[in-house]
Design a protein around this motif. Structure first.
Motif, PDB file in Angstrom:
ATOM      1  N   LEU A 118      23.302 -36.456 -36.946  1.00 16.46           N
ATOM      2  CA  LEU A 118      24.547 -37.079 -37.403  1.00 16.46           C
ATOM      3  C   LEU A 118      24.931 -36.379 -38.700  1.00 16.46           C
ATOM      4  O   LEU A 118      24.231 -36.491 -39.707  1.00 16.46           O
ATOM      5  CB  LEU A 118      24.338 -38.576 -37.624  1.00 16.46           C
ATOM      6  N   THR A 119      26.041 -35.664 -38.686  1.00 18.73           N
ATOM      7  CA  THR A 119      26.319 -34.710 -39.751  1.00 18.73           C
ATOM      8  C   THR A 119      27.214 -35.242 -40.868  1.00 18.73           C
ATOM      9  O   THR A 119      27.727 -34.466 -41.670  1.00 18.73           O
ATOM     10  CB  THR A 119      26.934 -33.425 -39.161  1.00 18.73           C
ATOM     11  N   SER A 120      27.396 -36.557 -40.929  1.00 20.11           N
ATOM     12  CA  SER A 120      28.105 -37.149 -42.057  1.00 20.11           C
ATOM     13  C   SER A 120      27.371 -38.410 -42.494  1.00 20.11           C
ATOM     14  O   SER A 120      26.668 -39.049 -41.702  1.00 20.11           O
ATOM     15  CB  SER A 120      29.553 -37.492 -41.692  1.00 20.11           C
ATOM     16  N   ASP A 149      13.715 -30.042 -48.113  1.00 18.54           N
ATOM     17  CA  ASP A 149      12.772 -29.053 -48.639  1.00 18.54           C
ATOM     18  C   ASP A 149      13.398 -28.206 -49.739  1.00 18.54           C
ATOM     19  O   ASP A 149      13.206 -26.980 -49.786  1.00 18.54           O
ATOM     20  CB  ASP A 149      12.311 -28.153 -47.480  1.00 18.54           C
ATOM     21  N   LEU A 150      14.111 -28.838 -50.639  1.00 20.76           N
ATOM     22  CA  LEU A 150      14.875 -28.079 -51.626  1.00 20.76           C
ATOM     23  C   LEU A 150      14.001 -27.405 -52.674  1.00 20.76           C
ATOM     24  O   LEU A 150      14.447 -26.459 -53.344  1.00 20.76           O
ATOM     25  CB  LEU A 150      15.886 -29.001 -52.326  1.00 20.76           C
ATOM     26  N   GLN A 179      24.967 -31.744 -48.801  1.00 19.30           N
ATOM     27  CA  GLN A 179      23.773 -32.159 -48.059  1.00 19.30           C
ATOM     28  C   GLN A 179      23.817 -31.694 -46.606  1.00 19.30           C
ATOM     29  O   GLN A 179      23.231 -32.320 -45.725  1.00 19.30           O
ATOM     30  CB  GLN A 179      23.546 -33.676 -48.128  1.00 19.30           C
ATOM     31  N   SER A 180      24.504 -30.622 -46.364  1.00 20.45           N
ATOM     32  CA  SER A 180      24.537 -30.066 -45.014  1.00 20.45           C
ATOM     33  C   SER A 180      23.535 -28.930 -44.913  1.00 20.45           C
ATOM     34  O   SER A 180      23.254 -28.220 -45.886  1.00 20.45           O
ATOM     35  CB  SER A 180      25.946 -29.562 -44.657  1.00 20.45           C
ATOM     36  N   ARG A 197      22.943 -21.931 -33.255  1.00 19.24           N
ATOM     37  CA  ARG A 197      23.119 -22.565 -34.565  1.00 19.24           C
ATOM     38  C   ARG A 197      23.380 -24.052 -34.347  1.00 19.24           C
ATOM     39  O   ARG A 197      24.232 -24.430 -33.542  1.00 19.24           O
ATOM     40  CB  ARG A 197      24.305 -21.947 -35.313  1.00 19.24           C
ATOM     41  N   VAL A 198      22.629 -24.896 -35.056  1.00 20.45           N
ATOM     42  CA  VAL A 198      22.785 -26.345 -34.941  1.00 20.45           C
ATOM     43  C   VAL A 198      22.962 -26.923 -36.342  1.00 20.45           C
ATOM     44  O   VAL A 198      22.126 -26.697 -37.223  1.00 20.45           O
ATOM     45  CB  VAL A 198      21.568 -26.994 -34.254  1.00 20.45           C
ATOM     46  N   PRO A 199      24.044 -27.690 -36.572  1.00 20.15           N
ATOM     47  CA  PRO A 199      24.256 -28.292 -37.888  1.00 20.15           C
ATOM     48  C   PRO A 199      23.542 -29.630 -38.036  1.00 20.15           C
ATOM     49  O   PRO A 199      23.370 -30.368 -37.067  1.00 20.15           O
ATOM     50  CB  PRO A 199      25.776 -28.480 -37.938  1.00 20.15           C
ATOM     51  N   PHE A 200      23.146 -29.942 -39.253  1.00 23.26           N
ATOM     52  CA  PHE A 200      22.498 -31.203 -39.570  1.00 23.26           C
ATOM     53  C   PHE A 200      23.022 -31.703 -40.919  1.00 23.26           C
ATOM     54  O   PHE A 200      23.698 -30.982 -41.649  1.00 23.26           O
ATOM     55  CB  PHE A 200      20.976 -31.037 -39.682  1.00 23.26           C
ATOM     56  N   ARG A 201      22.666 -32.938 -41.236  1.00 21.02           N
ATOM     57  CA  ARG A 201      22.866 -33.458 -42.587  1.00 21.02           C
ATOM     58  C   ARG A 201      21.543 -34.022 -43.062  1.00 21.02           C
ATOM     59  O   ARG A 201      21.024 -34.985 -42.499  1.00 21.02           O
ATOM     60  CB  ARG A 201      23.929 -34.558 -42.644  1.00 21.02           C
ATOM     61  N   TYR A 202      20.968 -33.407 -44.097  1.00 20.52           N
ATOM     62  CA  TYR A 202      19.694 -33.923 -44.593  1.00 20.52           C
ATOM     63  C   TYR A 202      19.939 -35.186 -45.412  1.00 20.52           C
ATOM     64  O   TYR A 202      21.012 -35.415 -45.967  1.00 20.52           O
ATOM     65  CB  TYR A 202      18.918 -32.865 -45.372  1.00 20.52           C
ATOM     66  N   VAL A 203      18.909 -36.021 -45.460  1.00 18.06           N
ATOM     67  CA  VAL A 203      19.068 -37.344 -46.065  1.00 18.06           C
ATOM     68  C   VAL A 203      17.769 -37.722 -46.765  1.00 18.06           C
ATOM     69  O   VAL A 203      16.674 -37.456 -46.267  1.00 18.06           O
ATOM     70  CB  VAL A 203      19.472 -38.378 -44.988  1.00 18.06           C
ATOM     71  N   TRP A 204      17.903 -38.324 -47.927  1.00 21.33           N
ATOM     72  CA  TRP A 204      16.747 -38.672 -48.753  1.00 21.33           C
ATOM     73  C   TRP A 204      16.191 -40.047 -48.363  1.00 21.33           C
ATOM     74  O   TRP A 204      16.937 -40.906 -47.897  1.00 21.33           O
ATOM     75  CB  TRP A 204      17.151 -38.686 -50.229  1.00 21.33           C
TER      76      TRP A 204
END
Length: 247
Positions: A118-120, A149-150, A179-180, A197-204
């Motif tokens: 879920l990219t948003s 993994d920043l 955060q993309s 290529r696959v987009p993601f949204r990383y989340v804390w």
């Protein structure tokens, strides 16, 4: 997107189990299934969001848990249905952020970083609200996802390799302002190259906790992994459990 099935259409579904073979190994699957079966409880119903080809749903069903899946990709769902026991698992085709199915569940779960599909932020919040609407009192929502993994990004760099082995190369590109992150997969097979290529949204973790609170859920436990190792500042992933209050 590649086709009507999103980023997991026929070309990906046809090789998904093979390309992710390490995730189907018993030492990976069994602890997750045991953890989820315990939470589902005897006679409980489980809802898997992004059920895919049934990596977790099928062995969980063999443990006696009634599993229903939500899956956007028809191609992935067809692979699930073709496997032994697959016909016994109901699948609803749709976006798991908003898709509703009938009945109440004692457990809902998202594994293998699928929440990041879920990219948003809005879509991720919607997912928590949708799950909360499906859970009965005392029901649990489980998410397995990587910690961003920043720390591996030095100043001026936005790429992190995650796989380099012969004919396969994988790397993530980060945009820390949004955060993309996009995962890039290059593979050489019989002298021919493929690229995905696959987009993601990383989340804390704390962000997920806030999403849960918005949906009326509360954090019950958080672990480093399925075998309940403590979650620490050095953890690169977590398994988190939020609970719907009984009162």
């Amino acid at each position: 997107m590649l086709d009507d099935d999103g980023y997991f259409g026929e070309s990906v579904a046809a090789r998904y189990d093979e390309s992710s073979a390490e995730m189907f190994a018993p030492d990976v699957v069994d602890p997750a299934v045991g953890f989820l079966a315990e939470l589902a409880g005897e006679g409980g119903r489980a809802l898997e969001l992004g059920v895919g080809t049934g990596r977790i749903a099928l062995p969980l069903a063999r443990r006696g848990v009634a599993v229903h899946g939500v899956e956007l990709s028809r191609a992935m769902a067809e692979r699930l249905r073709a496997k032994p026991g697959g016909s016994a698992i109901g699948v609803t085709i749709g976006d798991f952020a908003t898709t509703r199915v009938d009945g109440a569940f004692s457990l809902a779960y998202l594994v293998f970083n699928t929440i990041m599909n879920l990219t948003s932020q809005d879509a991720q919040v919607d997912c928590f609200r949708t799950v909360a609407a499906h859970l009965g009192p005392g029901g649990c929502f489980v998410v397995e996802v990587a910690v961003p993994d920043l720390r591996r990004l030095p100043p001026g760099q936005n790429a992190v390799p995650f796989r380099v082995d012969g004919g396969r190369l994988g790397f993530d590109l980060y945009d820390v302002a949004t955060q993309s992150v996009s995962s890039h997969h290059v593979e050489i097979v019989d002298g021919s190259g493929t690229y995905l290529r696959v987009p993601f949204r990383y989340v804390w973790p704390a962000e997920l906790d806030l999403m849960a609170r918005i949906a009326g859920l509360r954090l019950r436990e958080r672990w480093d992994g399925w075998t309940r190792e403590p979650f620490t500042g050095e953890s690169r992933q977590h398994v988190s459990v939020w609970e719907k209050p009984t009162g």
